[in-house]
Design a protein around this motif. Structure first.
Motif, PDB file in Angstrom:
ATOM      1  N   ASP A   1     -44.339  15.448 -34.951  1.00 31.43           N
ATOM      2  CA  ASP A   1     -44.085  16.787 -35.474  1.00 31.43           C
ATOM      3  C   ASP A   1     -45.039  17.801 -34.856  1.00 31.43           C
ATOM      4  O   ASP A   1     -44.648  18.909 -34.504  1.00 31.43           O
ATOM      5  CB  ASP A   1     -44.248  16.794 -36.993  1.00 31.43           C
ATOM      6  CG  ASP A   1     -43.316  15.783 -37.645  1.00 31.43           C
ATOM      7  OD1 ASP A   1     -42.273  15.483 -37.014  1.00 31.43           O
ATOM      8  OD2 ASP A   1     -43.631  15.313 -38.733  1.00 31.43           O
ATOM      9  N   ALA A   2     -46.300  17.366 -34.711  1.00 30.66           N
ATOM     10  CA  ALA A   2     -47.290  18.259 -34.122  1.00 30.66           C
ATOM     11  C   ALA A   2     -46.864  18.645 -32.708  1.00 30.66           C
ATOM     12  O   ALA A   2     -46.975  19.805 -32.305  1.00 30.66           O
ATOM     13  CB  ALA A   2     -48.661  17.604 -34.113  1.00 30.66           C
ATOM     14  N   LEU A   3     -46.355  17.649 -31.967  1.00 34.43           N
ATOM     15  CA  LEU A   3     -45.917  17.937 -30.599  1.00 34.43           C
ATOM     16  C   LEU A   3     -44.774  18.949 -30.601  1.00 34.43           C
ATOM     17  O   LEU A   3     -44.704  19.837 -29.749  1.00 34.43           O
ATOM     18  CB  LEU A   3     -45.475  16.661 -29.902  1.00 34.43           C
ATOM     19  CG  LEU A   3     -46.601  15.694 -29.506  1.00 34.43           C
ATOM     20  CD1 LEU A   3     -46.029  14.456 -28.859  1.00 34.43           C
ATOM     21  CD2 LEU A   3     -47.582  16.378 -28.568  1.00 34.43           C
ATOM     22  N   GLU A   4     -43.889  18.802 -31.593  1.00 37.48           N
ATOM     23  CA  GLU A   4     -42.740  19.690 -31.686  1.00 37.48           C
ATOM     24  C   GLU A   4     -43.213  21.132 -31.944  1.00 37.48           C
ATOM     25  O   GLU A   4     -42.783  22.068 -31.270  1.00 37.48           O
ATOM     26  CB  GLU A   4     -41.876  19.196 -32.852  1.00 37.48           C
ATOM     27  CG  GLU A   4     -40.452  19.695 -32.838  1.00 37.48           C
ATOM     28  CD  GLU A   4     -39.697  19.134 -34.038  1.00 37.48           C
ATOM     29  OE1 GLU A   4     -39.741  17.897 -34.239  1.00 37.48           O
ATOM     30  OE2 GLU A   4     -39.107  19.935 -34.771  1.00 37.48           O
ATOM     31  N   VAL A   5     -44.088  21.257 -32.926  1.00 37.23           N
ATOM     32  CA  VAL A   5     -44.579  22.602 -33.268  1.00 37.23           C
ATOM     33  C   VAL A   5     -45.384  23.171 -32.102  1.00 37.23           C
ATOM     34  O   VAL A   5     -45.295  24.356 -31.788  1.00 37.23           O
ATOM     35  CB  VAL A   5     -45.430  22.566 -34.556  1.00 37.23           C
ATOM     36  CG1 VAL A   5     -45.983  23.945 -34.860  1.00 37.23           C
ATOM     37  CG2 VAL A   5     -44.598  22.061 -35.716  1.00 37.23           C
ATOM     38  N   LEU A   6     -46.145  22.301 -31.443  1.00 38.84           N
ATOM     39  CA  LEU A   6     -46.944  22.746 -30.305  1.00 38.84           C
ATOM     40  C   LEU A   6     -46.057  23.355 -29.229  1.00 38.84           C
ATOM     41  O   LEU A   6     -46.350  24.412 -28.669  1.00 38.84           O
ATOM     42  CB  LEU A   6     -47.721  21.549 -29.738  1.00 38.84           C
ATOM     43  CG  LEU A   6     -48.570  21.803 -28.508  1.00 38.84           C
ATOM     44  CD1 LEU A   6     -49.678  22.784 -28.824  1.00 38.84           C
ATOM     45  CD2 LEU A   6     -49.183  20.497 -28.015  1.00 38.84           C
ATOM     46  N   GLN A   7     -44.953  22.657 -28.980  1.00 37.66           N
ATOM     47  CA  GLN A   7     -43.986  23.147 -27.999  1.00 37.66           C
ATOM     48  C   GLN A   7     -43.504  24.551 -28.383  1.00 37.66           C
ATOM     49  O   GLN A   7     -43.496  25.470 -27.579  1.00 37.66           O
ATOM     50  CB  GLN A   7     -42.809  22.162 -27.977  1.00 37.66           C
ATOM     51  CG  GLN A   7     -41.901  22.300 -26.791  1.00 37.66           C
ATOM     52  CD  GLN A   7     -42.624  21.912 -25.520  1.00 37.66           C
ATOM     53  OE1 GLN A   7     -43.488  21.022 -25.550  1.00 37.66           O
ATOM     54  NE2 GLN A   7     -42.320  22.558 -24.426  1.00 37.66           N
ATOM     55  N   GLU A   8     -43.132  24.662 -29.658  1.00 34.00           N
ATOM     56  CA  GLU A   8     -42.643  25.944 -30.170  1.00 34.00           C
ATOM     57  C   GLU A   8     -43.693  27.034 -30.003  1.00 34.00           C
ATOM     58  O   GLU A   8     -43.385  28.156 -29.618  1.00 34.00           O
ATOM     59  CB  GLU A   8     -42.355  25.807 -31.667  1.00 34.00           C
ATOM     60  CG  GLU A   8     -40.886  25.784 -32.012  1.00 34.00           C
ATOM     61  CD  GLU A   8     -40.723  25.526 -33.494  1.00 34.00           C
ATOM     62  OE1 GLU A   8     -41.021  26.443 -34.268  1.00 34.00           O
ATOM     63  OE2 GLU A   8     -40.332  24.406 -33.860  1.00 34.00           O
ATOM     64  N   LEU A   9     -44.919  26.636 -30.292  1.00 33.19           N
ATOM     65  CA  LEU A   9     -46.004  27.602 -30.253  1.00 33.19           C
ATOM     66  C   LEU A   9     -46.231  28.118 -28.833  1.00 33.19           C
ATOM     67  O   LEU A   9     -46.371  29.330 -28.609  1.00 33.19           O
ATOM     68  CB  LEU A   9     -47.289  26.986 -30.770  1.00 33.19           C
ATOM     69  CG  LEU A   9     -48.419  27.993 -30.733  1.00 33.19           C
ATOM     70  CD1 LEU A   9     -48.723  28.475 -32.131  1.00 33.19           C
ATOM     71  CD2 LEU A   9     -49.635  27.448 -30.074  1.00 33.19           C
ATOM     72  N   LEU A  10     -46.215  27.190 -27.876  1.00 33.34           N
ATOM     73  CA  LEU A  10     -46.433  27.612 -26.496  1.00 33.34           C
ATOM     74  C   LEU A  10     -45.328  28.587 -26.064  1.00 33.34           C
ATOM     75  O   LEU A  10     -45.586  29.584 -25.397  1.00 33.34           O
ATOM     76  CB  LEU A  10     -46.478  26.404 -25.565  1.00 33.34           C
ATOM     77  CG  LEU A  10     -47.707  25.508 -25.749  1.00 33.34           C
ATOM     78  CD1 LEU A  10     -47.645  24.309 -24.823  1.00 33.34           C
ATOM     79  CD2 LEU A  10     -48.991  26.289 -25.504  1.00 33.34           C
ATOM     80  N   LEU A  11     -44.100  28.255 -26.518  1.00 30.61           N
ATOM     81  CA  LEU A  11     -42.986  29.160 -26.220  1.00 30.61           C
ATOM     82  C   LEU A  11     -43.227  30.535 -26.838  1.00 30.61           C
ATOM     83  O   LEU A  11     -43.057  31.566 -26.179  1.00 30.61           O
ATOM     84  CB  LEU A  11     -41.685  28.582 -26.770  1.00 30.61           C
ATOM     85  CG  LEU A  11     -40.943  27.630 -25.835  1.00 30.61           C
ATOM     86  CD1 LEU A  11     -39.758  27.011 -26.562  1.00 30.61           C
ATOM     87  CD2 LEU A  11     -40.476  28.388 -24.595  1.00 30.61           C
ATOM     88  N   ALA A  12     -43.632  30.506 -28.101  1.00 33.00           N
ATOM     89  CA  ALA A  12     -43.863  31.762 -28.821  1.00 33.00           C
ATOM     90  C   ALA A  12     -44.936  32.586 -28.130  1.00 33.00           C
ATOM     91  O   ALA A  12     -44.796  33.794 -27.968  1.00 33.00           O
ATOM     92  CB  ALA A  12     -44.254  31.465 -30.267  1.00 33.00           C
ATOM     93  N   VAL A  13     -46.000  31.901 -27.711  1.00 33.78           N
ATOM     94  CA  VAL A  13     -47.085  32.629 -27.049  1.00 33.78           C
ATOM     95  C   VAL A  13     -46.581  33.246 -25.750  1.00 33.78           C
ATOM     96  O   VAL A  13     -46.829  34.423 -25.459  1.00 33.78           O
ATOM     97  CB  VAL A  13     -48.285  31.707 -26.773  1.00 33.78           C
ATOM     98  CG1 VAL A  13     -49.304  32.419 -25.902  1.00 33.78           C
ATOM     99  CG2 VAL A  13     -48.920  31.262 -28.074  1.00 33.78           C
TER     100      VAL A  13
END
Lengths: 198, 571
Positions: free
Chosen positions: A48-60
């Motif tokens: 899950d952390a990897l999933e959110v991390l991915q999202e976060l990098l996209l968001a940034v």
């Protein structure tokens, strides 16, 4: 040593330029582990952390150009931290809607977010510090001789006795001590340099 | 003692700028002079940063590398971990071996082709991956399991020449085999011929049996870890224990599974303690894949695969490959039982069954298929001869106080296995020791009654009479027990069991009587008195037998026993 500098505006300005690939790599190398560890500390499972991390990098990457230094959002780190938590909250909400049970308590996350803001920001800073150190140690490890690194690691990190390590590595106790200090001095330099460049 | 160094000299020493002869003098001085040592600690920053460094660099429960991101370039590896070699064709040296090339990389290690100068031969070196080498726990595990694997000597387990657990990078040295892995073969050919499947399965099971005998569980049986040697028809298991070295770091610390979970057993997926039967499940997955071309639990995500392993039955093999013989499917199905008690009991058993099947396949006319029918409704396939043999075995087991179905063919072994009874339940005990004791007891009673004259002697009956009845009762008791065990073993339906037990009780009565008389004779030689008390005997026999049957039918069912070769590893 204990105070961490704020992320240099230059890196952030560079980040806003979509063509500057290096700046982006720089950012990812430094902040990815930080955010990953923060997410895990929020209580997310690894996948899950990897999933959110991915999202976060996209968001940034999408919204870094909207962030301007010195605005009401404060520092870049503060902004990043907020984005991270919002993504976690959204993620938990989504899960709840899909009726997937998670161990995370949404209310606690939201309340905590307000009350222990300072705590969390300190944690974030210390994670950045940790990440810097790991990068520095990766560099220094390649630069120094194998035995020197081993001597440092055993004494300074694993906490073994100097004499014991000396016997194991076939060095004199003096050499082990010097090796340890040598690596620490280098680490310090490397960390300082990294701080400057970011 | 020389005087103290200036801070400039110390600074230069820290930067490694001192000439070599001064360098060693500096080391020697630091060793003896606490003033300079403290100065060096201060100048380098070690004094202030010591604790912080250990805290920052030591791995914690989250870990610092993001899983899947620790991709690591080979150049880095060579630069960091190999020492320079004077041989021109070598990439470098590792522990005295000339490393020639990198053969492969996995989640937990790097495999190198290397040359052993002393023995002048090529070897394969498996080194623990650098990101794991920094974790003391992984290193310890690596060393322990590699040493355990080195102790396994079997044709179908890779030999280990040397284990080097210390040093910056722990590694182990193995012979370099020519050939390909089963994974490669399957990639190239899809499915395989049944004979090949049986041969590889049989050999892998043999290798596993040897490892299990040493208390070593493979944990990562999969096509990539089964090597097929070129030229000779030999399958070799590799990668023992390495999976475990990675477990501690990757699974428990980060909640992620290293490598592919497709061949994991349900108990492994649940993170429970494992025994050898976990490997049997994985072997079942491999057999399934060899026959159908796809692993039984493939999905596109790790989590979904794990869920399928734990919850779902795989697609039936017969529907994928209709020409597969039903007996093969039922062997694989049994290996893939979710409950490990329903699988085969040991790898050697699997080896025997597969070997039997292979022999049958090669000579269908002269060799019959091993009696194997999914083990539940086995009575259907029992011939009269078999039944007789089983009865003899059962009686033999009884008298030796062993589990009653010990030594029975796998196919009709009950599942879960019957309770192994304590020795003092066995007839051999009941018929010898207990009567002796009772004889003494009765004699004492008689004498007591005599002395006290409480009961008239004629109403007491003779010692032998009492004795004969008692013996009969003991015999009935143990036979009732045997009948219950037997019926549990051979009757699939629970409801039918008591009926079955009672039927079994009838013929041994004659035997019981004979033995009762014999025993009575031993102790008293009043044979003529016994027939007059026949009704007593029958009554006793029936009551005790029926009671013990009912009681033990109950006991046996309530206590499913553990198989003896269970080797639970420390969690």
């Amino acid at each position: 040593m204990t105070t961490t500098p704020t992320t240099r505006t230059s890196l952030l300005l560079k980040l806003r330029d979509p063509r500057d690939h290096e700046a982006w790599v720089e950012f990812v190398i430094l902040y990815e582990p930080v955010i990953y560890r923060m997410l895990r500390k929020f209580g997310l499972q690894d996948a899950d952390a990897l999933e959110v991390l991915q999202e976060l990098l996209l968001a940034v990457s999408r919204s870094v150009d909207r962030w301007t230094p010195g605005q009401e959002f404060g520092s870049f780190r503060g902004w990043l931290r907020r984005v991270t938590r919002n993504l976690v909250v959204n993620w938990v909400r989504r899960r709840k809607r899909q009726l997937v049970t998670t161990s995370l308590d949404l209310d606690a996350l939201l309340i905590e977010g307000e009350s222990i803001e300072g705590d969390e920001s300190r944690q974030f800073d210390s994670e950045v510090h940790r990440s810097l150190f790991h990068r520095a140690s990766d560099q220094v490890r390649i630069e120094v001789q194998l035995q020197t690194w081993q001597a440092f690691w055993e004494v300074a990190v694993s906490g073994r006795e100097v004499n014991e390590v000396a016997v194991r590595l076939g060095l004199t106790a003096g050499a082990v001590r010097v090796a340890k200090c040598r690596v620490i001095a280098r680490l310090r330099d490397a960390v300082d340099k990294l701080k400057e460049s970011t | 003692m020389s005087e103290h160094f200036s801070s400039e000299v110390i600074q230069r020493a820290l930067q490694g700028e001192l000439p070599p002869e001064q360098e060693s003098a500096f080391h020697a001085h630091i060793e003896s002079c606490s003033v300079c040592a403290t100065a060096m600690e201060r100048i380098s920053g070690a004094e202030q940063m010591g604790c912080e460094i250990s805290e920052l660099l030591q791995a914690d429960e989250i870990g610092d590398s993001i899983p899947g991101r620790e991709e690591y370039s080979m150049t880095d590896f060579i630069v960091e971990h190999l020492e320079p070699s004077d041989s021109p064709e070598a990439l470098g040296q590792l522990g005295g071996y000339d490393v020639l090339e990198v053969i492969g990389r996995g989640g937990m290690g790097v495999v190198l082709k290397a040359y052993d100068r002393e023995l002048k031969r090529l070897v394969a070196i498996k080194a623990l991956a650098p990101h794991l080498a920094h974790t003391p726990l992984a290193r310890k595990r690596f060393a322990r399991e590699a040493q355990a694997a080195a102790a396994v000597v079997n044709l179908h387990v890779i030999a280990i020449h040397q284990v080097q657990p210390n040093g910056r990078l722990p590694f182990l040295v193995m012979p370099l085999l020519t050939g390909e892995s089963l994974a490669h073969r399957l990639e190239a050919s899809g499915t395989m011929e049944l004979k090949e499947i049986l041969r590889i399965g049989m050999q892998a099971a043999d290798g596993l049996a040897a490892a299990h005998a040493q208390g070593l569980i493979h944990r990562d049986v999969k096509p990539a870890n089964i090597l097929l040697e070129k030229g000779v028809e030999r399958a070799v298991l590799t990668d023992f224990g390495l999976a475990r070295a990675a477990d501690d770091v990757s699974i428990t610390r980060q909640g992620i599974i290293a490598g592919t979970p497709e061949y994991m057993s349900p108990e492994q997926a649940r993170g429970e303690a494992l025994d050898g039967r976990s490997d049997l499940f994985s072997l079942g997955c491999v057999l399934y894949e060899m026959a159908t071309g796809v692993p039984p639990f493939r999905t596109d995500s790790t989590i979904a695969t794990l869920r399928r392993i734990v919850e779902e039955q795989p697609v039936s093999m017969a529907s994928l490959v209709p020409e597969l013989p039903p007996w093969f499917c039922s062997i694989v199905e049994r290996l893939l039982s979710k409950d490990r008690a329903h699988r085969f009991e040991s790898a050697s058993e699997v080896n025997q069954v597969l070997a039997g099947c292979l022999a049958h396949l090669q000579q269908p006319t002269s060799v019959t298929l091993p009696d194997f029918n999914g083990a539940t409704d086995s009575m259907k396939t029992l011939s009269v001869n078999d039944a007789l043999l089983l009865f003899v075995r059962m009686v033999g087991n009884m008298f030796l106080g062993r589990g009653i179905t010990e030594g029975w063919p796998v196919a009709i072994r009950p599942k879960p296995p019957c309770t192994k009874l304590p020795f003092w339940f066995s007839p051999i005990w009941a018929l010898t020791v207990i009567p002796v004791w009772f004889f003494c007891f009765v004699t004492i009673l008689h004498t007591l009654f005599d002395i006290l004259s409480l009961v008239p002697a004629e109403k007491l009956g003779s010692q032998n009479e009492i004795f004969s009845v008692l013996t009969c009762a003991f015999f009935a008791f143990t036979l009732g027990l045997a009948a219950a065990q037997f019926s549990v073993a051979v009757t699939p339906s629970r409801k039918l069991r008591p009926l079955m037990s009672l039927w079994i009780l009838v013929p041994p009565y004659l035997l019981a009587r004979q033995v009762a008389h014999l025993v009575a004779n031993w102790y008293g030689q009043v044979y003529s008195l016994v027939p007059a008390r026949l009704t007593n005997e029958i009554g006793t026999y029936l009551w005790v037998a029926i009671l013990s049957t009912i009681i033990y039918s109950f006991v046996i069912r309530r206590e499913p026993s553990k198989s003896p070769q269970q080797k639970t590893s420390s969690a």
